[in-house]
Design an enzyme around this catalytic site. Structure first.
Site, PDB file in Angstrom:
ATOM      1  N   HIS B  20      55.917  31.154  46.701  1.00  0.00           N
ATOM      2  CA  HIS B  20      56.730  31.784  45.665  1.00  0.00           C
ATOM      3  C   HIS B  20      56.099  31.605  44.279  1.00  0.00           C
ATOM      4  CE1 HIS B  20      61.035  32.252  43.812  1.00  0.00           C
ATOM      5  NE2 HIS B  20      60.248  33.284  43.560  1.00  0.00           N
ATOM      6  N   ASP B  28      39.980  47.139  40.535  1.00  0.00           N
ATOM      7  CA  ASP B  28      39.005  48.209  40.719  1.00  0.00           C
ATOM      8  C   ASP B  28      37.635  47.573  40.936  1.00  0.00           C
ATOM      9  OD1 ASP B  28      37.815  47.599  38.166  1.00  0.00           O
ATOM     10  OD2 ASP B  28      39.250  48.894  37.163  1.00  0.00           O
ATOM     11  N   HIS B  98      44.967  44.597  28.627  1.00  0.00           N
ATOM     12  CA  HIS B  98      43.931  44.427  29.643  1.00  0.00           C
ATOM     13  C   HIS B  98      43.242  43.068  29.474  1.00  0.00           C
ATOM     14  CE1 HIS B  98      41.060  45.574  32.666  1.00  0.00           C
ATOM     15  NE2 HIS B  98      40.034  45.520  31.826  1.00  0.00           N
ATOM     16  N   TYR B 120      41.242  50.771  34.567  1.00  0.00           N
ATOM     17  CA  TYR B 120      42.490  49.992  34.508  1.00  0.00           C
ATOM     18  C   TYR B 120      43.293  50.002  35.811  1.00  0.00           C
ATOM     19  CZ  TYR B 120      41.195  50.432  29.629  1.00  0.00           C
ATOM     20  OH  TYR B 120      40.486  50.411  28.446  1.00  0.00           O
ATOM     21  N   ALA B 121      42.653  50.330  36.910  1.00  0.00           N
ATOM     22  CA  ALA B 121      43.327  50.268  38.216  1.00  0.00           C
ATOM     23  C   ALA B 121      43.284  48.829  38.719  1.00  0.00           C
ATOM     24  CB  ALA B 121      42.667  51.227  39.206  1.00  0.00           C
ATOM     25  N   ASN B 122      44.105  48.011  38.081  1.00  0.00           N
ATOM     26  CA  ASN B 122      44.192  46.587  38.429  1.00  0.00           C
ATOM     27  C   ASN B 122      45.657  46.182  38.395  1.00  0.00           C
ATOM     28  OD1 ASN B 122      41.173  46.000  38.076  1.00  0.00           O
ATOM     29  ND2 ASN B 122      41.724  46.804  36.065  1.00  0.00           N
TER      30      ASN B 122
END
Lengths: 131, 131
Positions: B20, B28, B98, B120-122
């Protein structure tokens, strides 16, 4: 970052160092993996990434003189065989029993696992030299 | 072999053991990787596997209470944001710069690199509990 080609760091290192006659086994998701060789596990889930996407990426980066498949693949009606042959045209094809291919995989420099879920979607690539 | 879900052995192990509040960073192909955390490098070539394919696979297997993205992604017109929200509906969304996301990634249990080539595909996933 790297401009093109294979991004996986471990796989890129293996290909950069491979010599004439050494082999790479590219496997579906269920092929048993020999315990004493390097493994690059690319499998995410069943079907991702596909066998042919990984083979294509490796063949674009590494010169191959021969590829070895299972005779069982020759008798299947999947898309894998024609896709593989298109990928490796002008390269010698050899077929051995699936059992023998598993034995040959023990001598590979690296075992690359894909997410492919097609039976017998396995190939042993033998590296050539570029000079 | 495993019947369903994530096949990658290292990633499956991390998810099986996550507790948890611990986090997973899915990135990316170009996100810098912290040096002191586990890396699962799934990138084959640019675009393969996609960010969303990997996020989907992980979310199906691991319960998530919050996900953190870069504010820069909110301003982009890529398909990544709506796909990510569809994947994580009913989960709290948080956005940080970012730069801050890169800092947060240093505390992740694992850094999962995809082949995604969209800026920014994170996403940082925070695990919840199932009981």
């Amino acid at each position: 970052m790297k401009r093109s080609g294979i991004l996986n760091a471990e796989l890129a290192a293996v290909i950069a160092g491979i010599g004439h006659g050494q082999t790479i086994l590219i496997a579906d998701a269920g092929m048993p993996r020999p315990s004493d060789i390097a493994i690059v596990d690319l499998a995410v889930v069943l079907g991702c990434p596909s066998f042919i996407d990984v083979v294509s990426a490796i063949v674009r980066e590494c010169s191959i003189e021969k590829y070895t498949i299972a005779t069982e693949l020759l008798g299947s009606d999947s898309e894998v065989l024609p896709q593989l042959r298109a990928c490796l045209e002008d390269t010698a094809e050899e077929a051995v029993s699936h059992t023998d291919l598993k034995e040959l995989s023990k001598g590979a420099l690296v075992f690359v696992r894909t997410g492919e879920a097609t039976p017998y979607a396995n190939v042993l690539l033998t590296a050539s030299v570029v000079f």
